[in-house]
Design a protein around this motif. Structure first.
Motif, mmCIF file in Angstrom:
data_model
loop_
_atom_site.group_PDB
_atom_site.id
_atom_site.type_symbol
_atom_site.label_atom_id
_atom_site.label_comp_id
_atom_site.label_asym_id
_atom_site.label_seq_id
_atom_site.Cartn_x
_atom_site.Cartn_y
_atom_site.Cartn_z
ATOM 1 N N THR A 1 38.357 38.383 32.980
ATOM 2 C CA THR A 1 39.352 38.910 33.916
ATOM 3 C C THR A 1 39.070 40.365 34.225
ATOM 4 O O THR A 1 39.013 41.193 33.314
ATOM 5 C CB THR A 1 40.773 38.796 33.325
ATOM 6 N N GLN A 2 38.876 40.671 35.494
ATOM 7 C CA GLN A 2 38.861 42.057 35.903
ATOM 8 C C GLN A 2 40.311 42.523 36.028
ATOM 9 O O GLN A 2 41.198 41.750 36.369
ATOM 10 C CB GLN A 2 38.139 42.207 37.239
ATOM 11 N N MET A 3 40.557 43.788 35.731
ATOM 12 C CA MET A 3 41.934 44.270 35.672
ATOM 13 C C MET A 3 42.706 43.933 36.949
ATOM 14 O O MET A 3 42.248 44.191 38.060
ATOM 15 C CB MET A 3 41.986 45.774 35.431
ATOM 16 N N VAL A 4 43.860 43.329 36.754
ATOM 17 C CA VAL A 4 44.681 42.879 37.871
ATOM 18 C C VAL A 4 45.484 44.048 38.425
ATOM 19 O O VAL A 4 46.120 44.795 37.674
ATOM 20 C CB VAL A 4 45.636 41.756 37.423
ATOM 21 N N THR A 5 45.462 44.216 39.731
ATOM 22 C CA THR A 5 46.296 45.224 40.404
ATOM 23 C C THR A 5 46.965 44.535 41.580
ATOM 24 O O THR A 5 46.496 44.598 42.708
ATOM 25 C CB THR A 5 45.454 46.417 40.884
ATOM 26 N N ILE B 1 31.587 35.662 36.888
ATOM 27 C CA ILE B 1 32.634 36.276 36.066
ATOM 28 C C ILE B 1 33.518 35.180 35.501
ATOM 29 O O ILE B 1 34.110 34.397 36.255
ATOM 30 C CB ILE B 1 33.480 37.265 36.894
#
Length: 227
Positions: free
Chosen positions: A6-10, A3
């Motif tokens: 960016t995977q959604m930041v939580t 990857i």
């Protein structure tokens, strides 16, 4: 799978915390000011500013109108255009389009009628009716179906300062349209308002990262005073 995006930041940060962290980045490249600006004051009308009268009104910085009056006066004194917009619709709301189909209560958007108390500008606004442009708009952006673009071209403006409300609605829409038309776009923090700090700061963050320079109002004051 590797990857690189960016995977959604939580991560639990609040919208204000994210905004403060973004604004604290000194390396962020700015669009900056050009040679001539216009102040576009969006929807400083009683329906949205008089929290003592209307439940549709909201307040973020209690000095919002004072700050807006200051930069408007400074721009006017330097021969730079000042524009005020407000929203109103026909008695039957037939000019509200699809936007007017969601609700129909006395407080609904499409029931802001021409000449009504809700349509009128807040008395605290220092509008020069002999020199300032005043437009009634029907949709979020101050550019949509108003003479704003023609006015800016005539005055050879290259920088648009957007104030008013709401940050998440008409300010964002106007700022995106401003950038899309090739203008350097400035959003002074203290001159914008919204109903909830989450909407307010999330949209200021997005504007800063993509579409505008989000600046303290003093930055605009300093630029104008130096002209």
């Amino acid at each position: 799978m590797t990857i690189v995006g960016t995977q959604m930041v939580t991560d639990g940060r609040t919208a204000r915390e994210i905004f403060d962290q973004v604004m604290a980045n000194p390396a962020r490249t700015k669009f900056g000011f050009g040679e001539k600006l216009a102040i576009v004051n969006v929807d400083f009308q009683n329906a949205y500013t008089r929290i003592d009268e209307f439940k549709t009104a909201y307040e973020t910085d209690p000095r919002q109108i004072e700050h807006t009056n200051t930069i408007s006066r400074l721009a006017r004194e330097r021969g730079m255009p000042v524009i005020w917009t407000h929203v109103a619709y026909m008695d039957d709301a037939s000019d509200a389009g699809i936007w007017g189909t969601r609700t129909d209560t006395p407080d609904s958007l499409q029931n802001i009628k021409y000449g009504s108390r809700r349509h009128a500008f807040d008395d605290r606004c220092e509008i020069d009716h002999a020199r300032d442009a005043i437009y009634t708009k029907r949709m979020p952006s101050a550019f949509f179906e108003t003479p704003l673009q023609s006015l800016l071209v005539w005055h050879k403006v290259d920088t648009v300062v957007v104030t008013g409300g709401s940050t998440s609605g008409c300010i964002r829409a106007t700022a995106v349209d401003s950038l899309s038309r090739g203008y350097r776009t400035i959003v002074p923090i203290e001159t914008c308002a919204d109903k909830h700090e989450s909407y307010h700061f999330a949209n200021l963050t997005d504007l800063q990262l993509k579409y505008a320079d989000v600046e303290p109002v003093q930055t605009v004051i300093d630029w104008l005073e130096a002209r």
